[in-house]
Scaffold this motif. Structure first.
Motif, PDB file in Angstrom:
ATOM      1  N   ALA A  38       0.949  -1.228   0.089  1.00 44.41           N
ATOM      2  CA  ALA A  38      -0.034   0.081  -0.023  1.00 44.41           C
ATOM      3  C   ALA A  38       0.995   1.144  -0.011  1.00 44.41           C
ATOM      4  O   ALA A  38       0.531   2.342  -0.815  1.00 44.41           O
ATOM      5  CB  ALA A  38      -1.072  -0.082   1.282  1.00 44.41           C
ATOM      6  N   GLN A  39       2.046   1.088   0.887  1.00 48.43           N
ATOM      7  CA  GLN A  39       2.830   2.471   0.981  1.00 48.43           C
ATOM      8  C   GLN A  39       3.958   2.361  -0.470  1.00 48.43           C
ATOM      9  O   GLN A  39       4.165   3.721  -0.599  1.00 48.43           O
ATOM     10  CB  GLN A  39       3.605   2.037   1.945  1.00 48.43           C
ATOM     11  N   ARG A  43      -3.296  -0.148  -4.575  1.00 41.47           N
ATOM     12  CA  ARG A  43      -4.578  -0.445  -3.975  1.00 41.47           C
ATOM     13  C   ARG A  43      -4.577  -1.761  -3.320  1.00 41.47           C
ATOM     14  O   ARG A  43      -4.581  -2.719  -4.145  1.00 41.47           O
ATOM     15  CB  ARG A  43      -5.797  -0.222  -4.513  1.00 41.47           C
ATOM     16  N   THR A  84     -11.948   0.358   6.076  1.00 47.37           N
ATOM     17  CA  THR A  84     -10.698   1.099   5.998  1.00 47.37           C
ATOM     18  C   THR A  84      -9.863   0.742   7.157  1.00 47.37           C
ATOM     19  O   THR A  84     -10.246   0.180   8.322  1.00 47.37           O
ATOM     20  CB  THR A  84     -10.838   2.736   6.270  1.00 47.37           C
ATOM     21  N   VAL A  87      -4.457   2.907   7.263  1.00 49.86           N
ATOM     22  CA  VAL A  87      -3.367   3.155   6.283  1.00 49.86           C
ATOM     23  C   VAL A  87      -3.701   3.303   4.901  1.00 49.86           C
ATOM     24  O   VAL A  87      -4.538   2.751   4.137  1.00 49.86           O
ATOM     25  CB  VAL A  87      -2.358   1.828   6.313  1.00 49.86           C
ATOM     26  N   GLU A  88      -3.009   4.545   4.171  1.00 51.86           N
ATOM     27  CA  GLU A  88      -3.616   4.872   2.993  1.00 51.86           C
ATOM     28  C   GLU A  88      -3.408   3.841   1.924  1.00 51.86           C
ATOM     29  O   GLU A  88      -2.274   3.226   1.908  1.00 51.86           O
ATOM     30  CB  GLU A  88      -2.831   6.167   2.430  1.00 51.86           C
ATOM     31  N   ASN A  89      -4.312   3.498   1.037  1.00 56.86           N
ATOM     32  CA  ASN A  89      -4.303   2.655   0.115  1.00 56.86           C
ATOM     33  C   ASN A  89      -4.392   0.954   0.594  1.00 56.86           C
ATOM     34  O   ASN A  89      -4.359   0.131  -0.327  1.00 56.86           O
ATOM     35  CB  ASN A  89      -3.146   2.804  -0.898  1.00 56.86           C
ATOM     36  N   TRP A  91      -7.069  -1.669   2.587  1.00 61.85           N
ATOM     37  CA  TRP A  91      -8.710  -1.766   2.981  1.00 61.85           C
ATOM     38  C   TRP A  91      -8.523  -3.275   3.549  1.00 61.85           C
ATOM     39  O   TRP A  91      -7.721  -4.159   3.271  1.00 61.85           O
ATOM     40  CB  TRP A  91      -9.466  -1.864   1.818  1.00 61.85           C
TER      41      TRP A  91
END
Length: 224
Positions: A38-39, A43, A84, A87-89, A91
């Motif tokens: 994700a980092q 996605r 969510t 953490v960005e990106n 799920w």
């Protein structure tokens, strides 16, 4: 990086993370792998397919009462079961209600259709499963997922169990991408080197198995 280079198909989306036995660290490894991807801007969905002892909701401190199993029986839409992670990106799709028949659900058309639908939404789906040797679930998932990663734990995983786990996965057509050797002790006297004790990967209780060890240099994340 090793995983990305190991996947010949750039569009490969489903990656199963499993281990020979309980306590090898597969759930934590699956979570860390999902975060790293994700980092990197992908996605990613971390899917808890361990319908016997689910852990994803505990790792992320979410309620987890509703999840994949509830979507499969039609109680909630699949999209509503995804939450969510913070953490960005990334799920999460927790297990949800623990079913009485995990193997049957994993081997059903409903589960395959759910995976196909999710694969059209996310770049990668990291699937956490039960251990290979305990139940048949991991082998069912290995036949469904495009790639499989086996997690071994230093000073715990034995050669016999590891080989049997690999053979069990290969018998169902699982494509084993590689092995993650987890919880390797640091050599305190070195400069961030890792010491691989082959006694931890063999049979315990003999002087011969405890005597063999090799050292491989690796960069220390703290000093690199």
């Amino acid at each position: 990086t090793g995983i990305y280079f190991g996947m010949a198909d750039d569009d490969a989306r489903t990656i199963l993370v499993t281990s020979p036995s309980p306590g090898d660290g597969k759930s934590t490894t699956a979570s860390n792998l999902a975060i790293a991807m994700a980092q990197a801007g992908r996605r990613v969905l971390l899917l808890d397919a361990d319908f016997r002892k689910p852990m994803v909701h505990k790792l992320y401190d979410i309620e987890g009462k509703t999840g994949l199993t509830d979507a499969l029986i039609g109680e909630v839409p699949l999209s509503k079961a995804v939450v969510t992670s913070g953490v960005e990106n990334l799920w999460l799709l927790p297990c949800g209600s623990v079913p009485p028949n995990p193997s049957e659900i994993l081997n059903s058309d409903r589960f395959q259709k759910a995976i196909d639908k999710l694969s059209s939404v996310y770049d990668h789906i990291i699937v956490d499963s039960p251990p290979v040797m305990a139940v048949t679930d991991a082998r069912i998932l290995g036949a469904i997922c495009e790639h499989t990663i086996l997690v071994l734990r230093a000073e715990k995983s034995t050669r016999k169990a590891s080989i049997e786990a690999c053979e069990g996965l290969r018998r169902v057509g699982a494509k084993i991408l590689g092995i993650i050797f987890n919880d390797i002790p640091r050599n305190r006297g070195g400069y961030g080197y890792y010491r691989y004790g082959y006694n931890s990967y063999g049979y315990y209780g003999t002087d011969e198995s405890r005597a063999v060890a090799v050292t491989r240099s690796a960069p220390d994340p703290a000093t690199d």
